[in-house]
Design an enzyme around this catalytic site. Structure first.
Site, PDB file in Angstrom:
ATOM      1  N   GLU A  19      59.671  56.652  43.396  1.00 28.53           N
ATOM      2  CA  GLU A  19      60.242  57.016  42.111  1.00 28.53           C
ATOM      3  C   GLU A  19      59.250  56.506  41.067  1.00 28.53           C
ATOM      4  O   GLU A  19      58.911  55.323  41.074  1.00 28.53           O
ATOM      5  CB  GLU A  19      61.597  56.312  41.957  1.00 28.53           C
ATOM      6  N   ARG A  40      63.159  46.842  55.275  1.00 31.88           N
ATOM      7  CA  ARG A  40      62.305  46.586  54.119  1.00 31.88           C
ATOM      8  C   ARG A  40      61.409  45.393  54.383  1.00 31.88           C
ATOM      9  O   ARG A  40      61.798  44.487  55.115  1.00 31.88           O
ATOM     10  CB  ARG A  40      63.171  46.181  52.923  1.00 31.88           C
ATOM     11  N   LYS A  83      61.043  46.414  41.863  1.00 28.29           N
ATOM     12  CA  LYS A  83      60.383  46.942  40.663  1.00 28.29           C
ATOM     13  C   LYS A  83      61.009  46.386  39.399  1.00 28.29           C
ATOM     14  O   LYS A  83      60.315  46.119  38.423  1.00 28.29           O
ATOM     15  CB  LYS A  83      60.454  48.473  40.671  1.00 28.29           C
TER      16      LYS A  83
END
Ligand code: ATP
Ligand code: MG
Length: 575
Positions: free
Chosen positions: A51, A276, A286
């Site tokens: 994204e 992850r 982020k």
């Protein structure tokens, strides 16, 4: 400096070009099975779907290496897909940084640069199709009400009073949503699935919401935007992805992924989840990284202390080392945390074989060789790597006045101290044996100069008569030395898990106040020839990389990593 190992040569390699890893983990095993059964006709097509709302970080490196690596190993393809369903202002900067970072790491998406926003028209058509099938409806509940109606893990949800609108009414309302007749939040489009589903994700998830905002690519064309879960599976389907690899938090969303594609009866990729990456002393979110940048805790996204790919690149970390790190940590189905030291190990291992070794003194103290002729300068030719002649050699000047490391001298040496002290003899690397005759102290009692003599018969650092000196230290000739700013980095965070903060504190309270130390060092002249981004070992000190803040007269170096793990408790300095 003559060297075959320039930066350009160092970085042009691709992901997955090492040993094939087919079948080594559960994802590759899954792909092998699909290939064997002919499920996707033997095709392998993955995607890396960031994204564009921040810079890529170490966690993304794992995903990039996996997606591009798998594609390459199975002779498949990997798309770079910008998952840009959220209209925001700053996305163009992020898109550009993502391209640069993926390419740097070795990901090659050829001409397949995709954008979820390119599919908006098609996604809209699919949504009308769902409405027509009675599988989606326009809901007037507010976001808060939707949450309240959703129920909990232990309690079924309640149906919205708007759930049973007719197909005609839904179509009309959805078209008017698109036409901009309603305000943000006034209506949403929801899938009509099951408000009592044990999987909360399946309780009539929102597919579209109204946002009167400009999009970085589609401008003001749209005021309704599709949600992630709806967009992602359809983008995968449209692009002909075979294996959609995502992180574990999407396990529950897989049911919805499958529902959308099955309900529409379109081409259906396989979603597979993996753990992850978490790394000690680091944050990989982020949102937190943006906060560090915006609030000025670091100098920017590419601050060399940041776990961003741009920060690590600027620090001097080679992409090969990052890829090796991703190989070594492997893939798991359960979350875990990897030691930051593991990354440093991979970085050292690569730099050890791929960087020239030159001399710099970072905490200089002056040495005067009393019996060396004034104004005389001689040259030593020294190899740039002790074990690899392909690094070539360079010329190093030697003269009466030199600098050595302050730490290589002790007025009052402990036992077994083999470096310089009053009366002691050491070898200056590749040059001469010197003996310290006197230490000159300044008014404050601090050593400011060492008066030494040299043995002219020990030229090249060879013992003239079989006598041994135990210590070898590095040095630079004072008159020719290049002053440089050197930035020494430590962990950005002072604790292993910076995400954990006590009541009333945040992760920012875990910042390490000593993460950056700037020193002013002296470099041997050949180091003046390095280009920005070039990496080098300063002998006995660590690996360094020339920073882009350098000017013609003011070189700046970043310390990439020390030579050894400085956190290891029993570090024994080479003497
Ligand atoms: P963040 O939580 O930092 O915002 P994200 O998952 O929202 O990360 P995206 O840009 O959506 O960031 O991620 C792109 C791809 O990278 C996704 O497939 C995602 O699963 C993967 N990814 C992100 N962070 C990690 C991580 N720590 N470990 C492994 N893969 C990751
Ligand atoms: Mg995300």
């Amino acid at each position: 400096m003559s060297s075959e190992h320039t930066l350009t040569e160092q970085t042009i390699t691709a992901i997955g070009d090492t040993t094939p890893k087919s079948g080594q983990d559960f994802i590759r095993a899954h792909i092998l099975e699909d290939n064997a059964s002919g499920r996707f006709g033997g095709r392998v097509h993955t995607r890396f779907p960031p994204e564009p709302n921040g810079y890529l970080h170490l966690g993304h490196a794992k995903s990039i290496c996996l997606n591009f690596g798998v594609a390459r190993e199975f002779n498949g393809q990997c798309n770079l897909r910008f998952d840009d369903t959220n209209p925001t202002k700053e996305e163009t900067e992020y898109v550009e940084s993502i391209r640069e970072d993926v390419r740097w790491l070795g990901g090659d998406w050829e001409d397949r640069e995709c954008y979820a926003s390119n599919y908006f028209e098609q996604l809209y058509a699919y949504a009308e199709q769902l409405i027509q099938m009675g599988k989606a409806y326009v809901d007037d509940l507010s976001a808060d009400q939707i949450r309240e109606y959703r129920g909990t893990l232990t309690q079924a949800g309640r149906e919205s009073p708007w759930r049973n609108r007719s197909v005609e009414e839904n179509l009309d309302l959805f078209r008017r949503m698109r036409a901009g007749e309603f305000a943000d939040g006034e209506k949403v489009l929801r899938a009509k699935i099951d408000m009592a589903s044990p999987n909360v994700v399946m309780r009539d998830p929102t597919l579209y919401r109204i946002r009167h905002a400009e999009h970085h690519r589609t401008g003001a064309t749209w005021c309704i935007y599709p949600m992630y879960d709806y967009t992602h599976c359809l983008s995968d389907s449209i692009e002909g992805i075979t294996h959609s690899l995502c992180t574990l938090e999407f396990v529950n969303n897989r049911e919805l992924y499958d529902w959308v594609l099955n309900t529409l009866g379109v081409y259906h990729p396989q979603q597979i989840e993996f753990a992850r990456l978490n790394v000690t002393y680091t944050v990989l979110s982020k949102r937190k990284l943006i906060q560090l940048v915006r609030e000025g805790h670091v100098s920017g996204w590419d601050d060399p202390r940041m776990p961003t790919l741009s920060g690590m690149r600027r620090r001097g970390i080679p992409p090969e080392a990052l890829r090796e790190f991703c190989n070594r940590i492997g893939l798991a189905r359960a979350d875990s945390t990897v030691e930051y030291a593991m990354l440093e190990f991979c970085v050292r291992e690569w730099l050890n074989d791929h960087t020239p070794r030159l001399m710099a003194v970072l905490d200089p103290i002056k040495v005067v060789i009393e019996n060396y002729p004034e104004d005389h300068v001689e040259s030593f030719t020294m190899p740039c790597h002790p074990e690899d002649s392909s690094f070539g050699s360079r010329t190093v000047p030697f003269s009466r006045e030199l600098y050595i490391e302050r730490d290589d001298f002790r007025l009052d040496p402990p036992k077994k101290y083999h470096r310089l002290s009053p009366g002691a003899e050491v070898r200056l690397r590749y040059a001469y044996f010197i003996t310290c005759r006197e230490a000159v102290l300044d008014a404050a009692g601090r050593v400011c100069e060492l008066r030494c003599t040299y043995d002219p018969a020990s030229r090249g650092g060879q013992s003239p008569d079989g006598r041994k000196v135990k210590g070898t230290i590095h040095w630079v000739s004072a008159a020719q030395a290049i002053p440089a700013e050197v930035r020494l980095y430590d962990q950005l965070f002072a604790v292993e898990n910076p995400n954990e903060a006590p009541e009333g504190k945040t992760f920012l309270d875990n910042l390490n106040p000593h993460s950056l130390t700037v020193v002013h060092g002296m470099l041997e002249p050949a180091l003046g020839n390095l280009k920005t981004g070039e990496r080098v070992q300063f002998e006995r000190l660590g690996y360094f990389c020339k920073d882009r803040d350098s000017t013609e007269t003011h070189p700046v170096f970043n310390r990439t990593v020390t030579l050894r793990d400085t956190w290891a408790k029993l570090e024994k300095k080479e003497v």
